[in-house]
Design a protein around this motif. Sequence first.
Motif, short mmCIF file in Angstrom:
data_model
loop_
_atom_site.label_atom_id
_atom_site.label_comp_id
_atom_site.label_asym_id
_atom_site.label_seq_id
_atom_site.Cartn_x
_atom_site.Cartn_y
_atom_site.Cartn_z
N SER A 1 -36.60 5.80 -32.13
CA SER A 1 -37.53 4.81 -31.57
C SER A 1 -38.80 5.46 -31.05
CB SER A 1 -36.85 4.03 -30.45
OG SER A 1 -36.48 4.89 -29.40
N SER A 2 -38.73 6.75 -30.69
CA SER A 2 -39.91 7.42 -30.17
C SER A 2 -40.92 7.71 -31.25
CB SER A 2 -39.52 8.73 -29.48
OG SER A 2 -38.93 9.61 -30.42
N LYS A 3 -40.55 7.54 -32.52
CA LYS A 3 -41.46 7.82 -33.64
C LYS A 3 -42.24 6.58 -34.07
CE LYS A 3 -38.19 11.31 -35.34
NZ LYS A 3 -37.33 11.73 -36.47
N LYS A 4 -42.07 5.47 -33.37
CA LYS A 4 -42.75 4.24 -33.79
C LYS A 4 -44.21 4.22 -33.40
CE LYS A 4 -38.59 1.35 -33.73
NZ LYS A 4 -37.96 0.14 -33.17
N GLY A 5 -44.63 5.15 -32.58
CA GLY A 5 -46.02 5.19 -32.16
C GLY A 5 -46.13 5.56 -30.70
N ALA A 6 -47.31 5.97 -30.29
CA ALA A 6 -47.53 6.39 -28.92
C ALA A 6 -47.45 5.19 -27.98
CB ALA A 6 -48.88 7.08 -28.79
N ARG A 7 -46.78 5.41 -26.85
CA ARG A 7 -46.68 4.35 -25.86
C ARG A 7 -47.90 4.39 -24.94
NH1 ARG A 7 -41.53 5.07 -27.09
NH2 ARG A 7 -41.54 7.18 -26.26
N SER A 8 -48.09 3.29 -24.25
CA SER A 8 -49.23 3.20 -23.33
C SER A 8 -49.00 4.12 -22.14
CB SER A 8 -49.39 1.75 -22.86
OG SER A 8 -48.28 1.35 -22.07
N HIS A 9 -50.10 4.39 -21.45
CA HIS A 9 -50.01 5.23 -20.26
C HIS A 9 -49.11 4.58 -19.21
CE1 HIS A 9 -51.20 7.87 -16.97
NE2 HIS A 9 -51.52 6.79 -16.25
N ALA A 10 -49.20 3.25 -19.07
CA ALA A 10 -48.38 2.55 -18.08
C ALA A 10 -46.90 2.70 -18.39
CB ALA A 10 -48.76 1.08 -18.03
N GLU A 11 -46.52 2.61 -19.67
CA GLU A 11 -45.10 2.74 -20.02
C GLU A 11 -44.62 4.17 -19.82
OE1 GLU A 11 -41.99 1.36 -23.55
OE2 GLU A 11 -44.16 1.35 -23.92
N ASN A 12 -45.46 5.15 -20.14
CA ASN A 12 -45.08 6.54 -19.89
C ASN A 12 -44.91 6.80 -18.40
OD1 ASN A 12 -44.86 7.66 -22.48
ND2 ASN A 12 -47.07 7.91 -22.64
N LYS A 13 -45.76 6.18 -17.58
CA LYS A 13 -45.62 6.34 -16.14
C LYS A 13 -44.32 5.72 -15.64
CE LYS A 13 -47.56 7.89 -12.38
NZ LYS A 13 -47.87 9.33 -12.23
N LEU A 14 -43.94 4.60 -16.23
CA LEU A 14 -42.65 4.00 -15.89
C LEU A 14 -41.51 4.94 -16.24
CD1 LEU A 14 -42.97 0.23 -16.91
CD2 LEU A 14 -42.56 1.15 -14.62
N GLY A 15 -41.61 5.57 -17.42
CA GLY A 15 -40.57 6.52 -17.81
C GLY A 15 -40.46 7.68 -16.83
N GLU A 16 -41.59 8.17 -16.34
CA GLU A 16 -41.56 9.24 -15.35
C GLU A 16 -40.90 8.76 -14.05
OE1 GLU A 16 -45.52 10.58 -14.84
OE2 GLU A 16 -45.77 11.18 -16.95
N PHE A 17 -41.15 7.50 -13.71
CA PHE A 17 -40.52 6.95 -12.50
C PHE A 17 -39.01 6.87 -12.66
CE2 PHE A 17 -38.88 2.96 -10.59
CZ PHE A 17 -38.87 3.38 -9.26
N PHE A 18 -38.53 6.43 -13.82
CA PHE A 18 -37.09 6.34 -14.03
C PHE A 18 -36.44 7.72 -14.03
CE2 PHE A 18 -38.45 2.44 -16.62
CZ PHE A 18 -38.43 1.63 -15.49
N LEU A 19 -37.13 8.71 -14.58
CA LEU A 19 -36.62 10.10 -14.50
C LEU A 19 -36.55 10.56 -13.05
CD1 LEU A 19 -38.60 11.73 -17.45
CD2 LEU A 19 -36.12 11.46 -17.34
N ASN A 20 -37.56 10.22 -12.27
CA ASN A 20 -37.58 10.59 -10.86
C ASN A 20 -36.45 9.90 -10.10
OD1 ASN A 20 -39.23 11.74 -8.44
ND2 ASN A 20 -38.94 9.60 -7.92
N GLN A 21 -36.17 8.66 -10.45
CA GLN A 21 -35.07 7.95 -9.79
C GLN A 21 -33.73 8.64 -10.03
OE1 GLN A 21 -35.36 3.76 -11.08
NE2 GLN A 21 -35.43 3.24 -8.91
N ILE A 22 -33.47 9.06 -11.26
CA ILE A 22 -32.20 9.74 -11.57
C ILE A 22 -32.13 11.07 -10.84
CG2 ILE A 22 -30.86 10.81 -13.43
CD1 ILE A 22 -31.99 8.69 -15.32
#
Length: 502
Positions: free
Chosen positions: A442-463
């Motif tokens: 799924s990561s090969k479908k195209g670059a995600r927006s900056h907002a979605e990448n920031k959300l991903g960083e937040f979820f990593l920080n939560q774990i």
Amino acid sequence: MAPPSDINHYSHPCIYGDYSSSRSERRPGFMRWLSRLFKGGSNRGRGGRRFQEPDEENMAWRAPSRPLDDGARAHNREKDDLGHAMSRSSAEDLKRPNAHQGYNWGTDNDDYGKALQDSLNSSAYPPYNAAPYYPRDYRKICGGCNQEILYGNCLGCMDTYYHPDCFRCHSCQYPITEREFSLSGKHPYHKSCFKELTHPKCEVCFQFIPINAAGLIEYRCHPFWSQKYCPSHEYDYTSRCCSCERLEPRNVKYYRLEDGRSLCMECMESAIIDTGDCQPLYHSIRDYYEGMNMRIDQQIPMLLVAREALNEAIVGEKNAVHHMPETRGICLSEEQTITSIHRRQRHGGHRRMGMRTQNQMLVRRCEVTAILVLYGLPRLLTGAILAHELMHAWLRLKGYRNLNPEVEEGICQVLSYMWLESEVVPSTSAASSSSSYPSSSSSKKGARSHAENKLGEFFLNQIANDSSPAYGGGFRAANEAVNKYGLRAILDHIRYTGLLPE
């Protein structure tokens, strides 16, 4: 912004009256002062008394009198001689010892001497006050325009002079006319401008954060988003995004889900609402497991459910571990009837997201009955929950039995973290052990927006910073072991010992 020690609040600067610094006006004043100095030495009376010459600027000049004749001059000389004699007599009397205690020696002409002294100190000869002395090169330079202050009022502040219109706020550049102002370093400010620059504002209600009873500015701040807000918003029913935990600002409307949860606009952009939309993501994560030689052969149903249905499923599941404050997914091992989100209704604006539900009987055909995930979460968070629950399924299908919560939840969080990292961070720059594993398709479908990448960083920080013993402590212990020995070695060690290596 200057440090607190350099910030002062002052009242209105000193205001000086009309002032002229032209040399043509200063020079006569100086010469008049010098001439009076020399005249004072020669204008002593014969009786030893020094008469002060009145200031020319302060005295009223009378019209010149007519010349005196010889008789008048003689009369004046006799009057001066008489006054001189009486003054000497009075001085000698003061030197005599007192013959009688409590009485002073005097003369019959004391009244005349007093009258003469009063006439000399009359209003026609006011006391002399020396004018202020300014050196020839003394000039007042305005600290604002760097021009000489020639006339009119001027302001003095911190040993600097200003034209009234040049004393301006360093922030808004408008003149400071209020009685009080703030000073930071050498820069003056309006008190309102200085407060605007230094006093924190609430990012929810956009008001200045109030001062508490101790006189301190007290506020709350989200550890990841750095959202500052008034403490009162934690209990005044201000909506909080169920995904990223940010509070709803007053000028923004969150989306309301059917089960009462709220979603911010950034999380809503990638939210997965119904089960059908989640199937591609579910299969891509199964492929991710297969790429790590952890293939799951059984077809395990995956359903998106509402909060109420998920809570009911947790109650019916034996030995279920709850993740506080809210569980977002579960791997079922018991047969249950589940109400899943089958299809949603699309509504515009910020109206509630309507949904249609479907009851589904889950039959146990293996150690795992189904995987349930809370609906309406962003794609990355939904995927992280699926990766976690699929690891529970893999452990049960491979015969890992009776693991303590710290070990089982910890290793499941490691797989969730690894999948998230493969989606957010490119595999070539990943710092942890997950960089050696393939990223999901799924990561090969195209670059995600900056907002979605920031959300991903937040979820990593939560774990990584979870405070619970099973999910947080278990993840940190398992992640350290995986980074040291590798995932496959850790799984083999858990199979034989039921524990993580020391």
